[in-house]
Motif scaffolding. Sequence first.
Motif, PDB file in Angstrom:
ATOM      1  N   GLY A 247       8.057  24.443  -5.439  1.00  0.00           N
ATOM      2  CA  GLY A 247       8.118  24.409  -6.910  1.00  0.00           C
ATOM      3  C   GLY A 247       9.197  24.261  -7.639  1.00  0.00           C
ATOM      4  O   GLY A 247       9.140  24.366  -8.939  1.00  0.00           O
TER       5      GLY A 247
ATOM      6  N   VAL B 217       7.700  30.531 -11.251  1.00  0.00           N
ATOM      7  CA  VAL B 217       7.525  29.644 -10.060  1.00  0.00           C
ATOM      8  C   VAL B 217       6.814  30.246  -8.749  1.00  0.00           C
ATOM      9  O   VAL B 217       7.579  31.301  -8.593  1.00  0.00           O
ATOM     10  CB  VAL B 217       8.980  28.956  -9.732  1.00  0.00           C
ATOM     11  CG1 VAL B 217       8.921  27.865  -8.792  1.00  0.00           C
ATOM     12  CG2 VAL B 217       9.853  28.506 -10.819  1.00  0.00           C
ATOM     13  N   ARG B 218       5.913  29.499  -8.376  1.00  0.00           N
ATOM     14  CA  ARG B 218       5.163  29.986  -7.207  1.00  0.00           C
ATOM     15  C   ARG B 218       4.764  28.723  -6.499  1.00  0.00           C
ATOM     16  O   ARG B 218       4.186  27.987  -7.092  1.00  0.00           O
ATOM     17  CB  ARG B 218       3.863  30.746  -7.602  1.00  0.00           C
ATOM     18  CG  ARG B 218       4.130  32.198  -8.235  1.00  0.00           C
ATOM     19  CD  ARG B 218       2.810  32.658  -8.614  1.00  0.00           C
ATOM     20  NE  ARG B 218       2.207  33.267  -7.412  1.00  0.00           N
ATOM     21  CZ  ARG B 218       0.793  32.948  -6.964  1.00  0.00           C
ATOM     22  NH1 ARG B 218      -0.059  32.417  -7.931  1.00  0.00           N
ATOM     23  NH2 ARG B 218       0.173  33.683  -6.160  1.00  0.00           N
TER      24      ARG B 218
ATOM     25  N   GLU C  58       2.087  30.339  -1.586  1.00  0.00           N
ATOM     26  CA  GLU C  58       1.150  31.205  -1.908  1.00  0.00           C
ATOM     27  C   GLU C  58      -0.411  30.768  -1.376  1.00  0.00           C
ATOM     28  O   GLU C  58      -1.114  31.759  -1.707  1.00  0.00           O
ATOM     29  CB  GLU C  58       1.326  31.185  -3.499  1.00  0.00           C
ATOM     30  CG  GLU C  58       2.550  31.419  -4.027  1.00  0.00           C
ATOM     31  CD  GLU C  58       3.096  32.983  -3.718  1.00  0.00           C
ATOM     32  OE1 GLU C  58       2.222  33.632  -3.650  1.00  0.00           O
ATOM     33  OE2 GLU C  58       4.301  33.165  -3.697  1.00  0.00           O
TER      34      GLU C  58
ATOM     35  N   LEU D  89      -0.826  22.384  -7.691  1.00  0.00           N
ATOM     36  CA  LEU D  89       0.434  22.869  -8.161  1.00  0.00           C
ATOM     37  C   LEU D  89       0.529  22.201  -9.379  1.00  0.00           C
ATOM     38  O   LEU D  89       0.946  20.924  -9.346  1.00  0.00           O
ATOM     39  CB  LEU D  89       1.431  22.397  -7.126  1.00  0.00           C
ATOM     40  CG  LEU D  89       2.853  23.184  -7.204  1.00  0.00           C
ATOM     41  CD1 LEU D  89       2.637  24.711  -6.990  1.00  0.00           C
ATOM     42  CD2 LEU D  89       3.994  22.693  -6.831  1.00  0.00           C
TER      43      LEU D  89
ATOM     44  N   ALA E 138       5.520  27.842 -16.653  1.00  0.00           N
ATOM     45  CA  ALA E 138       5.042  28.143 -15.537  1.00  0.00           C
ATOM     46  C   ALA E 138       4.925  26.966 -14.612  1.00  0.00           C
ATOM     47  O   ALA E 138       4.534  25.879 -14.917  1.00  0.00           O
ATOM     48  CB  ALA E 138       3.931  29.164 -15.260  1.00  0.00           C
TER      49      ALA E 138
ATOM     50  N   GLU F  87       2.787  26.726 -10.670  1.00  0.00           N
ATOM     51  CA  GLU F  87       2.176  27.560  -9.773  1.00  0.00           C
ATOM     52  C   GLU F  87       0.787  26.877  -9.087  1.00  0.00           C
ATOM     53  O   GLU F  87       0.185  26.026  -9.915  1.00  0.00           O
ATOM     54  CB  GLU F  87       1.766  29.067 -10.172  1.00  0.00           C
ATOM     55  CG  GLU F  87       0.975  28.840 -11.419  1.00  0.00           C
ATOM     56  CD  GLU F  87       0.866  30.457 -12.147  1.00  0.00           C
ATOM     57  OE1 GLU F  87       0.869  31.213 -11.507  1.00  0.00           O
ATOM     58  OE2 GLU F  87       0.533  30.238 -13.530  1.00  0.00           O
TER      59      GLU F  87
ATOM     60  N   ARG G 117      -1.011  38.551 -18.202  1.00  0.00           N
ATOM     61  CA  ARG G 117      -0.161  38.438 -17.129  1.00  0.00           C
ATOM     62  C   ARG G 117       0.192  39.899 -16.625  1.00  0.00           C
ATOM     63  O   ARG G 117      -0.124  40.132 -15.410  1.00  0.00           O
ATOM     64  CB  ARG G 117       0.794  37.603 -17.122  1.00  0.00           C
ATOM     65  CG  ARG G 117       1.342  37.447 -15.695  1.00  0.00           C
ATOM     66  CD  ARG G 117       2.431  36.126 -15.644  1.00  0.00           C
ATOM     67  NE  ARG G 117       2.875  36.091 -14.297  1.00  0.00           N
ATOM     68  CZ  ARG G 117       3.791  36.842 -13.724  1.00  0.00           C
ATOM     69  NH1 ARG G 117       4.686  37.424 -14.305  1.00  0.00           N
ATOM     70  NH2 ARG G 117       4.137  36.780 -12.352  1.00  0.00           N
TER      71      ARG G 117
ATOM     72  N   TYR H 236      -4.639  33.329  -8.322  1.00  0.00           N
ATOM     73  CA  TYR H 236      -4.333  32.255  -8.888  1.00  0.00           C
ATOM     74  C   TYR H 236      -4.606  32.376 -10.627  1.00  0.00           C
ATOM     75  O   TYR H 236      -5.647  33.277 -10.807  1.00  0.00           O
ATOM     76  CB  TYR H 236      -5.313  31.057  -8.379  1.00  0.00           C
ATOM     77  CG  TYR H 236      -4.953  30.843  -6.865  1.00  0.00           C
ATOM     78  CD1 TYR H 236      -3.993  29.926  -6.411  1.00  0.00           C
ATOM     79  CD2 TYR H 236      -5.624  31.518  -5.847  1.00  0.00           C
ATOM     80  CE1 TYR H 236      -3.831  29.372  -5.397  1.00  0.00           C
ATOM     81  CE2 TYR H 236      -5.407  31.287  -4.610  1.00  0.00           C
ATOM     82  CZ  TYR H 236      -4.273  30.191  -3.944  1.00  0.00           C
ATOM     83  OH  TYR H 236      -4.116  29.943  -2.900  1.00  0.00           O
ATOM     84  N   ARG H 237      -4.106  31.652 -11.194  1.00  0.00           N
ATOM     85  CA  ARG H 237      -4.299  31.266 -12.655  1.00  0.00           C
ATOM     86  C   ARG H 237      -5.697  30.449 -12.514  1.00  0.00           C
ATOM     87  O   ARG H 237      -5.434  29.302 -11.744  1.00  0.00           O
ATOM     88  CB  ARG H 237      -3.507  30.799 -13.261  1.00  0.00           C
ATOM     89  CG  ARG H 237      -3.592  30.978 -14.912  1.00  0.00           C
ATOM     90  CD  ARG H 237      -2.144  30.934 -15.803  1.00  0.00           C
ATOM     91  NE  ARG H 237      -1.419  29.760 -15.162  1.00  0.00           N
ATOM     92  CZ  ARG H 237      -1.600  28.356 -15.686  1.00  0.00           C
ATOM     93  NH1 ARG H 237      -2.665  28.292 -16.656  1.00  0.00           N
ATOM     94  NH2 ARG H 237      -0.842  27.344 -15.351  1.00  0.00           N
TER      95      ARG H 237
END
Length: 431
Positions: free
Chosen positions: A200, A226-227, A231, A249, A263, A265, A402, A425-426
């Motif tokens: 990422g 950052v993810r 993940e 992503l 962000a 992720e 969050r 996850y979002r």
Amino acid sequence: MKNQITIGLLGFGVVGSGVAKILQNHQEDLRHKLGVPVTIKKVLVKHIDKQRGTEFASDVFTNNLNDVINDPSIDLIVEVIGGTSEAKDAIERSLRAGKGVVTANKDVMAEYGMELLKLADENKCDLFYEASVGGGIPLIRTLEDGLASDRIRALTGIVNGTTNFILTKMKHENMSYEDALAEATELGFAEADPSADVDGIDAARKMVILASLSFSMEVRLEDVLVRGLKEIQDGDLELAAWFGYTVKLAGSAKKDVDGIEVAVEPVFFLNSHPLASVNNEYNAVYIYGDTVGETMFYGPGAGSLPTATSVTGDIIAACRNLLLGVNGKRLHAPQFERKVKSDSNRFSRYFHRIFVKDEVGVLSKLTAIYSEHGASLASVVQHPRKDGEGAELIFITHQMSRQQHLNIVNELNETSEVVSVLSHYRVEGEE
């Protein structure tokens, strides 16, 4: 008025040679658009004796940066070296020498963009960097010019073609992560060391550039959550599809009175969301403005020719400014002071996949944890595990901060009935 524009090209790799080819093949078009020819006079390379199969004479190539920067006949520097320190030094020296610069370097612009733009202003030079984000999509120019009268509130998008290609192959062709990465590498979408893409970092650098420009504020790499693809756990893509989502992503950036949040992720996008259908190496960025509303920009985000096309577009813009005598007239100082939101002010919906012991009362105990943290649940589903050990609980929440999400995940991991929180996850899209 100048009767021609001469260029010093720094780097002759995949992108640099692509830029040279476009300039050579499109001379008639360039002369029509600008009124003068555009020629490359010097090319900086590491190895002069390397066979390149180009129409350039051997004396065009040099391994000495001074031969390019100190040449008074060179009007514009095009930097496509890549990397950070050498490229940054070359850009700085070019600007101090009074020469405008076109760069495709996202690493340099993400880490030193504000500093270099200030240097360009001080030396009355242009610094163009369209190709640093989005491959062939004209995002930078759109934000600087097309949407200049609007106030950008948020943007979200797929800004890394490599990871999008990998996730597309995993979803639609049931490829393993390793096989999808191998194909991306074979096709030239992934580097030999793909860590910046899959972790990422590449997307985070691009989001720094886009957020800084969109919000007229200095945004730093350290401001980005950052993810990466690591993940994503086995079975997550199938679960996403079962619930009507697609995993991408994605980068996101928002600004309000509390500050900015940025962000990168893996995100669950509802299948009806426009970004859910962006596949393979393509990029797409959704921009939300006060007056324009929602707009989306889509195109190839990986590959040499899309990037070279963006670089050449910047070259034309820089040449126009030189011919009109207005180069270096655009000021780049940020309008707002840097202010980053805390986790308590970042709100979203979340997907939680929890491996639990198959015991009586587990579900009620876990839902009580959410309630205690002020979070409500939109969906609760129990899935059997293939190994027959325990069970999996899938929770999709309503909007929460969050910080609430992190507190809940931490407490779940400390609960005796929970083996582990497998993934989270979002979630993007209408409830």
